[in-house]
Design an enzyme around this catalytic site. Sequence first.
Site, mmCIF file in Angstrom:
data_model
loop_
_atom_site.group_PDB
_atom_site.id
_atom_site.type_symbol
_atom_site.label_atom_id
_atom_site.label_comp_id
_atom_site.label_asym_id
_atom_site.label_seq_id
_atom_site.Cartn_x
_atom_site.Cartn_y
_atom_site.Cartn_z
ATOM 1 C CG ASP A 163 -1.962 -1.112 1.148
ATOM 2 O OD1 ASP A 163 -2.451 -1.382 0.036
ATOM 3 O OD2 ASP A 163 -2.267 -1.709 2.187
ATOM 4 N N GLY B 281 2.933 -6.704 -1.282
ATOM 5 C CA GLY B 281 3.342 -6.219 0.020
ATOM 6 C C GLY B 281 2.833 -7.088 1.150
ATOM 7 C CG ASP C 225 0.998 -0.433 9.688
ATOM 8 O OD1 ASP C 225 1.829 -1.229 9.200
ATOM 9 O OD2 ASP C 225 0.324 0.343 8.982
ATOM 10 N NE ARG D 238 5.026 -5.866 8.011
ATOM 11 C CZ ARG D 238 4.772 -4.578 8.203
ATOM 12 N NH1 ARG D 238 5.057 -4.036 9.372
ATOM 13 N NH2 ARG D 238 4.248 -3.841 7.241
#
Length: 636
Positions: free
Chosen positions: A252, A283, A345, A358
């Site tokens: 993104d 991604g 994030d 993650r």
Amino acid sequence: MEDVNGCGGNGFVLQETFYILSKKNTVYRVKLSEKGLSLAKETNGNTKSETIGLDDIIGCRCMRSKCKPGPSCVCRPSGRRAAAEPDREEKLSNQDPSDISAYLYIYAYVLKKYKVTSGVKRERMTITLRFRSFDKFEENMREAQKWRLAIKCLMKGMPIPQSVLNSDENSITTSPGGVERILDERKLLVLLNPKSGPGRARDVFQQKVVPLLLEAEVGYDLHISKHANFAREFVRTKDIYQYRAIITLGGDGIVFEVVNGLFERPDWKSAVKEVPVGIIPCGSGNGLAKSVAVDDSYDQNPVLFSTLNILKGNSTPLDLVRVETRSKIMYSFLSIGWGLLSDIDIESEKLRAIGGQRFTVWSLARLIGLRTYKGRISYLLHPNHKSPVQTSGTGRTVPLTRSASQMVDIDPISENGVGFMTPMHTSQSMFSDIVDPDSPLRDLSLETAYAKIAEDMSPTDQRPRMDSFYSVNSRHSTFYSIGGSSFQSVFDPSCDNPNGSVNVQMFGPPSQLPSLTQPVPESWKTLEGEFVMMHSTNVTHLAKDCLFAPDAKLSDGIIWLVLIEAGISRHQLLQFLLGLSHGTHLNCPHVKMLPVLAFRLEPETDGSYITVDGEMVEYGPIQAEVMPGLGRIISR
């Protein structure tokens, strides 16, 4: 040029009788209509018909067979082609003068259902039509080109010129005024981030995207990002009108750069309208790519699904959100966050090498060390707002399967528009092993007359290494399009600004909100106190497995604002995090979802992050307002 409506009185544009190579007493009646390609298989008086829809066909190519290779010898290299692109003279000398046939390859990706488990996926199939009714290759090729151009016209929703149906020579060549000139579209601008997600964007482009571009005869320019804001600067400063779309390969983050680069152009209105943005997900999050998906086949192969969307070229309006901080203005296409999800994030960046996992790992860490933040949140409700969203819990996450399609060994089209190929037996699709063996929609190789050409065909069971990509690990790689043109990712001094610190003006429609230094209007509502998180979105998914706003539409004119105030237990917060993959998180206590037109966040304590589309912005007051349908995104 004279046009026709496309179909005759019988409902078909073209029809021909073909014979399958390996089966006697089997005839295929192939008919082309505005609905698609109809295949009627006739065997011993029995007929079975199926149709490949035009929406499933991505392209077709006319080719000629090559000379058969000479006798093998122990010192001779294997049959795999060298990585270097052969020169034009070598290609022309390799054609087989004894074979007067013209071959039309039609490539389709059909939606198939699983036989055992529920779910669907796109399966690649190739229909090979061999034209040999005439005693000259040129006449056979003209007939094949007639079918090819008719299919391409129907795919684009264009009327088929009568001259094409009449096999007029000037209309089926690349001569000025011919149909080829009309069908010749602008290239794609491909911006690739080699470091996004697990860092496999180059591999994805070489192995999964380039073959489909070749099949669809779509040219492209590739530029590989060399530093932060490379894509943003490129879009802002270059002539993008020569491209029909901007395609991003990455996460993104690179989409954020492209969107904001468009609004840094003085001609932003025409740029946004004429050059839509397409996404091929590589991604960790890929939220917008998943939000654009229209069927469950995305989950089985996101890259294939997204590439097919791009090849169809249909664009749709996309809501954007104008974001204002104390020092910057930017445009968001995905989300604005503060608190828990933003912490996850940003702080999980150190685990980027493990990809999307993650987020799961760091969610557990933040759940153990739960934080709350004091602040003030003001918002303007949508006038037709509904009660907080209640979901049925029917969402699901399907495991991603890796797959690749097969492809014939194809040389780029020569100057006269005719390509050359190494003929091959019918190829088994690698996208699925669930096809009905009796279905005529398997890969077919048909001809216009009985002939034994098996000895002319050299079998292959896997896709050869593509000549169009030298080295996946090369910093400056050269790519070749189907037209023989060279597209390079080269050093560009004008875009080589590692710091990305150029001060530029942000354009776009004017804001309807008061400035951050002024109070919000009295019609707004305000919440003040301790919060675990605030997160907003204008699409359904924040990531491929995060269904954040189930009721969101690409252009509904709504910002979906989710608030979690202090007081929620860790158990309830765990249920919230687990429910994100199915959209059931909104059923948890202390969770509010509000459909708003605008909002303002004023944090009063430090320790968290504020993110816009996953990118960290300055910490402090921030306000956002929806801009309905301002952007354009490629969607099937």
